[in-house]
Structures are given as C-alpha cells and as structure tokens.
Design a protein around this motif. Sequence first.
Motif, PDB file in Angstrom:
ATOM      1  N   ILE A 107       1.094  97.788 -22.466  1.00 58.95           N
ATOM      2  CA  ILE A 107       0.416  98.515 -23.030  1.00 58.95           C
ATOM      3  C   ILE A 107       0.412  99.166 -24.611  1.00 58.95           C
ATOM      4  CG2 ILE A 107      -2.040  99.528 -23.694  1.00 58.95           C
ATOM      5  CD1 ILE A 107      -3.530  98.447 -21.039  1.00 58.95           C
ATOM      6  N   ALA A 121      -7.179  97.123 -18.045  1.00 63.35           N
ATOM      7  CA  ALA A 121      -6.780  96.341 -18.585  1.00 63.35           C
ATOM      8  C   ALA A 121      -7.024  95.802 -16.619  1.00 63.35           C
ATOM      9  CB  ALA A 121      -5.400  96.077 -18.818  1.00 63.35           C
ATOM     10  N   ARG A 209       0.667  89.589 -20.483  1.00 59.25           N
ATOM     11  CA  ARG A 209       0.512  90.180 -21.295  1.00 59.25           C
ATOM     12  C   ARG A 209       1.948  89.838 -22.012  1.00 59.25           C
ATOM     13  NH1 ARG A 209      -1.921  94.142 -21.999  1.00 59.25           N
ATOM     14  NH2 ARG A 209      -1.570  95.164 -24.109  1.00 59.25           N
ATOM     15  N   ARG A 210       3.501  89.169 -21.601  1.00 59.93           N
ATOM     16  CA  ARG A 210       4.172  88.437 -22.413  1.00 59.93           C
ATOM     17  C   ARG A 210       3.993  87.212 -22.780  1.00 59.93           C
ATOM     18  NH1 ARG A 210       9.549  91.615 -19.873  1.00 59.93           N
ATOM     19  NH2 ARG A 210       9.476  93.443 -21.589  1.00 59.93           N
ATOM     20  N   LYS A 212       0.978  85.779 -23.265  1.00 59.42           N
ATOM     21  CA  LYS A 212      -0.577  85.461 -24.138  1.00 59.42           C
ATOM     22  C   LYS A 212      -0.312  86.045 -25.503  1.00 59.42           C
ATOM     23  CE  LYS A 212      -3.922  86.421 -22.056  1.00 59.42           C
ATOM     24  NZ  LYS A 212      -5.215  87.243 -21.651  1.00 59.42           N
ATOM     25  N   LEU A 213       0.254  87.219 -25.945  1.00 61.32           N
ATOM     26  CA  LEU A 213       0.883  87.400 -26.602  1.00 61.32           C
ATOM     27  C   LEU A 213       1.902  87.928 -27.403  1.00 61.32           C
ATOM     28  CD1 LEU A 213      -1.204  91.116 -25.053  1.00 61.32           C
ATOM     29  CD2 LEU A 213      -2.449  89.263 -26.850  1.00 61.32           C
ATOM     30  N   GLY A 223      -1.689  93.565 -31.371  1.00 67.02           N
ATOM     31  CA  GLY A 223      -2.722  93.353 -30.081  1.00 67.02           C
ATOM     32  C   GLY A 223      -3.900  93.068 -29.868  1.00 67.02           C
ATOM     33  N   GLN A 283      -3.824  83.139 -29.254  1.00 65.21           N
ATOM     34  CA  GLN A 283      -4.303  83.851 -28.452  1.00 65.21           C
ATOM     35  C   GLN A 283      -5.019  83.770 -29.728  1.00 65.21           C
ATOM     36  OE1 GLN A 283      -6.442  85.866 -27.587  1.00 65.21           O
ATOM     37  NE2 GLN A 283      -5.337  86.245 -25.592  1.00 65.21           N
TER      38      GLN A 283
END
Length: 332
Positions: A107, A121, A209-210, A212-213, A223, A283
């Motif tokens: 984050i 999260a 996270r890598r 999806k974002l 974000g 996303q």
Amino acid sequence: MVPLKKLHTFGFDTQAKNLVELKSKDDLVSIFHQLKGSDYYLLGEGSNSIFLEDFSGTVILNKLKGIELKESATHFYLSVASGESWHELVKHTLSIGAFGFENLALIPGTVGAAPIQNIGAYGVEVEQFISTIEYYDIEHSTFCTIEHKDCNFAYRDSIFKHALFNKVLITSVNFSIAKDQAVEQSYAPLNQLIDPTPLEIFNKVIEVRREKLPDPKILGNAGSFFKNPVVSDKILKSIENQYSTVPHFRISANSVKIPAAWLIDQLGFKGKVYSGVKCHERQPLVLVNNGNGNGEGLLMLARQIKQDVQNAFSIELENEVRLVGNSGLIVL
C-alpha cells in the motif's frame, strides 16, 4: 515556483508557490509560524493526492524518520515517525518477527497517512494495531497524543478527516502488535493458500497487487480512486433485481459493501479516455495519466463516473484520493 510532477504519483505537470521539507519535530513551530494565514498542503509520498492545477500555497514535504522498538512477553511496541514509508515498515515488521501487517503490503504512502485513511486490505485495517497517535496542534502550537478509542476509526475514515481535519499534523504512530497474532486469510485469493506463513501472505498480496494495479512509476496513478460504497440491503435488493450476481460483503445486519470497481465496470468505463486521463482497462477503480493528462480531464472522467453510478444504482461514490486545486482541496 516549485515543480510537483515528481512529488505526486499521478504526475500532472503542476507547480507550487513554495516547498519546505519537514525533517524534525522541532521545525514545526517555526514552519507554521511563517505560514500563518497562508495556504499549505502536507504531502508524504504523494500517492493519495493529485495536484490538478498549480497550487498557490506552500507544500510541506514530510521527511520525519525513525522507528523505535520495545517489547514485552506478549507484544511488540513500535513508535514510527510519520514520514516513514508504509511498505518499508511492513517489511521491517516481518524482519523482526512481528506479524499482522503483511496483508497491508505494497500500500503506497507514509505511516502518517495510514491512520487518516485507516488503510485496509484483505480483511485487515491498520486501526486494529494502533494504540496512540502523536500529533502537532497547529493552532495552539502544542504536541499532543490521542488514544485509539478517540480516533473514531471507521471504513477509510478517522477523526483526522473530520474534527481534526487541517488542524493537526501527525508526527508519529504507536503500534501494539500481539506476538500470537493470527494469520488473516479470509479474503480471496489468500483463502486458497494452505496454512500460510505471514511471509507467504506478504508475497501473495504483493503478487496480486502487482497483477491488478498499474505501477505508478510507469503509468501515473493514485491507486483506488473511489471508496467501495457501503449500502443498505434495500439498495442491494434493487440492484439484484437487474444483476443477480452483484458481489457484496456483509458489513452489518442491514448493510453491505459493494466493490466500486464492479459498479464502474457494469457501465462500460474500462478504457475510456478523457483529455489524456483513462479508466484503466484492467482495473476500473484506478484512473491513470496516459502521459498527457490534465486536471480538467480527470475531473470530467471522475464526475461522469460518479454521475452515471448514481443514476444507474442510486449509489453516490466518494473519492478516496485527495484532489488539490489552486488553494486547497476540491470537492468532486
């Protein structure tokens, strides 16, 4: 004027009138004495703030550093300066065998920003580890401490967004982490792991996270742009009449949380571009700077999303990202 492009992860080519670096608590009295009556904006890593246009005031860059560790037979006690990187703190806790923060890996932002947003999260919110928060009272030029029970923590919310908004500057956050802290894996995809260690949770969260974002170092973004809305069962039932498989998570006896990304996706915003600002194609909760974006385009796209979600689902989305205009925060 001071360029801000590299100081906020969305990367708009904007400027501020002045910039000062806060490196010590001792600097606070003199900084705010000089700024009395002037506009200012506190900035950490710039991952949750977007400067939409040139800022006519002073940006205060938080560089307060330091981590102090104490422990008892049952707990680790960490006092962390507000300018420390949140993700680096998560890595540090794992290295000393203090577990619980691993769900909050990667984050972006500083430790001081974490309690303001009550970051969370995968079934964990930071407030569950916070014992006290130390801050500087700007009006009275005093240093204070607030207990957890007085912080009014809620989903992505705290007293620092309300009664103490723009009145204080967090200097350090004090954490209490139980040595028998259980692994939290109730949320997918963590629930697919078999008897995971905290390190395995940490690595999986980073991997997801890598995937999806988008990386803000490659594609400017801040974000998740919107909060996941909490709605009544009545609203949920209304949506289910048209979308029987709407994803939702029970919050209380009469309310549920619906993913904002799902709402946005149903309305076809993925990949849409307004003046160089795009709704990410993988996303939809993330708006990105395509390289030539500007504040006007961001506001156009964000307001269109908000309006269409309101019209289609009777849900008012709230931006999680802070939008900064010429003299301060802008309402979406």
